[in-house]
Scaffold this motif. Structure first.
Motif, PDB file in Angstrom:
ATOM      1  N   VAL A   1       0.847  -1.199   0.000  1.00 15.09           N
ATOM      2  CA  VAL A   1       0.000   0.000   0.000  1.00 15.09           C
ATOM      3  C   VAL A   1       0.881   1.247   0.000  1.00 15.09           C
ATOM      4  CG1 VAL A   1      -1.614   1.356   1.409  1.00 15.09           C
ATOM      5  CG2 VAL A   1      -2.002  -1.092   1.061  1.00 15.09           C
ATOM      6  N   VAL A   2       1.871   1.279   0.868  1.00 15.44           N
ATOM      7  CA  VAL A   2       2.762   2.444   0.951  1.00 15.44           C
ATOM      8  C   VAL A   2       3.565   2.584  -0.337  1.00 15.44           C
ATOM      9  CG1 VAL A   2       4.717   3.458   2.180  1.00 15.44           C
ATOM     10  CG2 VAL A   2       2.882   2.364   3.463  1.00 15.44           C
ATOM     11  N   ARG A   3       4.065   1.488  -0.871  1.00 19.26           N
ATOM     12  CA  ARG A   3       4.850   1.550  -2.107  1.00 19.26           C
ATOM     13  C   ARG A   3       4.019   2.070  -3.272  1.00 19.26           C
ATOM     14  NH1 ARG A   3       7.753  -4.254  -1.876  1.00 19.26           N
ATOM     15  NH2 ARG A   3       7.504  -4.088  -4.112  1.00 19.26           N
ATOM     16  N   ARG A   4       2.782   1.608  -3.396  1.00 17.89           N
ATOM     17  CA  ARG A   4       1.917   2.089  -4.485  1.00 17.89           C
ATOM     18  C   ARG A   4       1.619   3.575  -4.321  1.00 17.89           C
ATOM     19  NH1 ARG A   4      -0.999  -3.136  -3.601  1.00 17.89           N
ATOM     20  NH2 ARG A   4      -0.204  -4.490  -5.239  1.00 17.89           N
ATOM     21  N   LEU A   5       1.399   3.993  -3.096  1.00 19.43           N
ATOM     22  CA  LEU A   5       1.126   5.399  -2.829  1.00 19.43           C
ATOM     23  C   LEU A   5       2.336   6.261  -3.193  1.00 19.43           C
ATOM     24  CD1 LEU A   5      -0.947   7.385  -1.701  1.00 19.43           C
ATOM     25  CD2 LEU A   5      -0.055   6.910   0.570  1.00 19.43           C
TER      26      LEU A   5
ATOM     27  N   GLN B   1      -2.148   2.993  10.315  1.00 18.07           N
ATOM     28  CA  GLN B   1      -2.206   4.278   9.619  1.00 18.07           C
ATOM     29  C   GLN B   1      -2.658   4.126   8.174  1.00 18.07           C
ATOM     30  OE1 GLN B   1       1.993   5.297  10.651  1.00 18.07           O
ATOM     31  NE2 GLN B   1       1.126   7.328  10.974  1.00 18.07           N
ATOM     32  N   LEU B   2      -2.843   2.916   7.701  1.00 18.31           N
ATOM     33  CA  LEU B   2      -3.114   2.671   6.293  1.00 18.31           C
ATOM     34  C   LEU B   2      -4.595   2.557   5.965  1.00 18.31           C
ATOM     35  CD1 LEU B   2      -0.264   0.143   5.568  1.00 18.31           C
ATOM     36  CD2 LEU B   2      -0.272   2.610   5.301  1.00 18.31           C
TER      37      LEU B   2
ATOM     38  N   ALA C   1      -4.013  11.950   5.004  1.00 15.79           N
ATOM     39  CA  ALA C   1      -3.065  12.254   6.078  1.00 15.79           C
ATOM     40  C   ALA C   1      -1.750  11.518   5.859  1.00 15.79           C
ATOM     41  CB  ALA C   1      -3.655  11.887   7.428  1.00 15.79           C
ATOM     42  N   LEU C   2      -1.830  10.268   5.412  1.00 12.86           N
ATOM     43  CA  LEU C   2      -0.623   9.494   5.132  1.00 12.86           C
ATOM     44  C   LEU C   2       0.150  10.110   3.972  1.00 12.86           C
ATOM     45  CD1 LEU C   2       1.194   7.060   5.628  1.00 12.86           C
ATOM     46  CD2 LEU C   2      -0.325   5.727   4.138  1.00 12.86           C
ATOM     47  N   THR C   3      -0.550  10.524   2.938  1.00 10.13           N
ATOM     48  CA  THR C   3       0.097  11.173   1.797  1.00 10.13           C
ATOM     49  C   THR C   3       0.824  12.438   2.246  1.00 10.13           C
ATOM     50  OG1 THR C   3      -1.580  10.301   0.303  1.00 10.13           O
ATOM     51  CG2 THR C   3      -0.292  12.167  -0.498  1.00 10.13           C
TER      52      THR C   3
END
Length: 138
Positions: free
Chosen positions: A14-18, A106-107, A114-116
Motif C-alpha cells: 500500500v505504501v509503495r503504491r502510494l 495508519q493505512l 493524512a498518510l500522503t
C-alpha cells in the motif's frame, strides 16, 4: 511463523503504491543497512519502515492484543522486537539516515490523505526534523 511474510506485505505494498503514484522512486530492502528498511531513498538518505502493529508492539488496538495461547512467548518476542527496532533506528540515525516508521493502522482508507501528507512532508523536508526551525520562523 514460517507463513508470516517479512517482505512485500500488504501494508508495505500500500505504501509503495502510494509513493509511486506520488512520483517517488525508491530501492527496496537494503540488506546492507541496519534492519533492512522496507523502502530506501539513497539520494535523500531517508528510509521508511512499514511495521505491523502486532509484530512491532504498537500501542493501538491491534498491537495491544495478546494471544491467549503461549502468552509468555509472545510477550517476550514482541519485547525483543521493540528493542531490536530501537537499536536499528539508533544505528541508522548514527550513520546519517533519517527514518520514518509507518504503522499498519495508519493505512486505513479514510486516513490516506493524512498518510500522503506525512510521506510528502518527510521526503521533501531538507533538514532533519530535530534541526528544523519552529513553524513560522525562518
Amino acid at each position: 511463523m514460517r507463513a508470516v511474510r517479512s517482505v512485500d506485505t500488504r501494508p508495505e505494498m500500500v505504501v509503495r503504491r502510494l509513493l509511486h503514484a506520488m512520483g517517488y522512486r525508491y530501492r527496496l530492502h537494503r540488506r546492507d543497512l541496519p534492519g533492512a528498511p522496507d523502502i530506501v531513498f539513497p539520494g535523500r538518505r531517508k528510509l521508511i519502515f512499514v511495521h505491523g502493529c502486532f509484530w512491532h508492539g504498537h500501542d493501538c488496538a491491534r498491537g495491544a492484543r495478546m494471544p491467549a495461547a503461549n502468552a509468555d512467548y509472545w510477550r517476550s518476542k514482541i519485547a525483543r522486537n521493540l528493542v531490536r527496532d530501537a537499536d536499528h533506528l539508533a544505528a541508522l540515525r548514527q550513520a546519517g539516515w533519517q527514518a520514518l516508521v509507518i504503522w499498519e493502522c495508519q493505512l486505513k482508507v479514510r486516513d490516506r490523505p493524512a498518510l500522503t501528507a506525512l510521506l510528502r512532508a518527510f521526503l521533501e523536508d531538507a533538514a532533519p526534523p530535530e534541526t528544523a526551525p519552529p513553524a513560522g520562523e525562518t
